[in-house]
Scaffold this active site. Structure first.
Site, short mmCIF file in Angstrom:
data_model
loop_
_atom_site.label_atom_id
_atom_site.label_comp_id
_atom_site.label_asym_id
_atom_site.label_seq_id
_atom_site.Cartn_x
_atom_site.Cartn_y
_atom_site.Cartn_z
N ASN A 10 0.69 -1.83 0.30
CA ASN A 10 1.12 -0.96 1.39
C ASN A 10 -0.12 -0.53 2.17
OD1 ASN A 10 2.14 1.03 3.03
ND2 ASN A 10 2.73 2.42 1.38
N LYS A 12 -0.27 1.07 4.81
CA LYS A 12 -0.03 2.34 5.51
C LYS A 12 -0.51 2.22 6.96
CE LYS A 12 -0.11 4.66 1.10
NZ LYS A 12 -0.33 5.86 0.33
N HIS A 94 9.27 6.06 1.15
CA HIS A 94 7.91 6.42 0.70
C HIS A 94 7.72 7.94 0.84
CE1 HIS A 94 3.60 6.72 0.39
NE2 HIS A 94 3.64 5.54 -0.20
N GLU A 96 5.36 9.65 1.82
CA GLU A 96 4.73 10.12 3.07
C GLU A 96 5.79 10.29 4.15
OE1 GLU A 96 1.68 7.14 3.05
OE2 GLU A 96 0.77 8.18 1.35
N GLU A 166 6.57 6.51 -7.61
CA GLU A 166 5.29 6.97 -7.09
C GLU A 166 5.21 8.50 -7.19
OE1 GLU A 166 3.76 3.64 -4.17
OE2 GLU A 166 4.51 5.39 -3.12
N GLY A 172 -3.00 8.43 -3.37
CA GLY A 172 -4.21 8.53 -2.58
C GLY A 172 -5.17 9.61 -3.06
N SER A 212 -2.56 5.56 -6.60
CA SER A 212 -3.96 5.36 -6.98
C SER A 212 -4.16 4.21 -7.97
CB SER A 212 -4.57 6.66 -7.51
OG SER A 212 -4.60 7.65 -6.50
#
Ligand code: G2H
Length: 249
Positions: A10, A12, A94, A96, A166, A172, A212
């Site tokens: 991904n 991003k 996701h 985010e 996740e 991250g 991560s």
């Protein structure tokens, strides 16, 4: 049949034509585990470029898709646009998008349904925040997110889903979940698949870990019985992505 190991990259909102071309060329020329399914997800404007450059064995995923087929939805991308661009996958849900763009469970579930009905496969992301984990709500939250999709999908349609667990606190941040923490949630998701969907889905649906993941921690995670691969963010932009794809060899 054993579940095929799956590694998604991904990107991003990172990369431009030159760097994405380099990443894809690097993957094309690398020796990748032929038993691993690889799918990369560049920013939307580079989907066509990525599809044209990537070896046909490498899948390409959009990072988002809208739940309506067409119309006055400024800025959105439809399933038809993706199919027309030869994109076969979409990442949906996701964190985010859940957290920053305020996408709720029901909207995400509708997008999963629209994507699958339009012929795409879906990397469906679920996961808890740090606050939720500390309140011992991890399984409750993940189950709620899964149940929303279960309301929209037929049992058979789960064959087109890869579930990405996740934990939001691990994304991250460099704070990877321990192998035990990941395996515990993956096992709970597998149990849920058996109870809420079907014995077949419990057996076949891949559950991948994201948050991560790096070339350093991937091998240990890959040994867990319910970890069927990874969704990789930051490290998918680096040459080390190849080591993660090859985590099982
Ligand atoms: C989790 C992951 C990829 P990262 O978002 O989806 O990103 O590996 O950078 O934590």
């Amino acid at each position: 049949m054993p579940r095929q190991f799956f590694v998604g990259g991904n990107f991003k909102m990172n990369g431009v034509q030159e760097s994405i071309t380099n990443i894809v060329n690097n993957l094309n020329s690398a020796k990748l585990d032929s038993n691993t399914e690889v799918v990369i997800s560049p920013p939307a404007v580079y989907l066509a470029l990525t599809r044209s450059l990537a070896d046909p064995k490498i899948g390409v995923a959009a990072q988002n898709v809208y739940d309506k087929p067409n119309g006055a939805f400024t800025g959105e991308i439809s399933v038809e646009h993706l199919r027309d661009t030869k994109v076969d996958w979409a990442v949906i849900g996701h964190s985010e998008r859940r957290v920053i763009l305020k996408e709720c469970d029901d909207f995400i579930a509708r997008k999963v349904k629209a994507a699958i009905e339009g012929g795409l496969s879906v990397i469906f992301c679920v996961g808890e925040t740090l606050e939720e984990r500390e309140a011992n709500k991890t399984i409750e939250v993940v189950t709620r997110q899964l149940n929303a999709a279960a309301k929209e999908l037929s049992k058979e349609q789960w064959a087109k889903v890869v579930i990405a667990y996740e934990p939001v606190w691990a994304i991250g941040t460099g704070k990877v979940a321990t192998t035990e923490q990941a395996q515990e949630v993956h096992a709970a998701i597998r149990k849920w698949l058996g109870e809420a969907i079907s014995p077949q889905a419990k057996e076949d649906v891949r559950i991948i870990y994201g948050g991560s993941v790096s070339e350093k921690n991937c091998r240990e995670l890959a040994k867990q019985p319910d970890v069927d691969g990874f969704l990789v963010g930051g490290a998918s932009l680096k040459p080390a992505f190849v080591d993660i794809i090859n985590a099982r060899i």
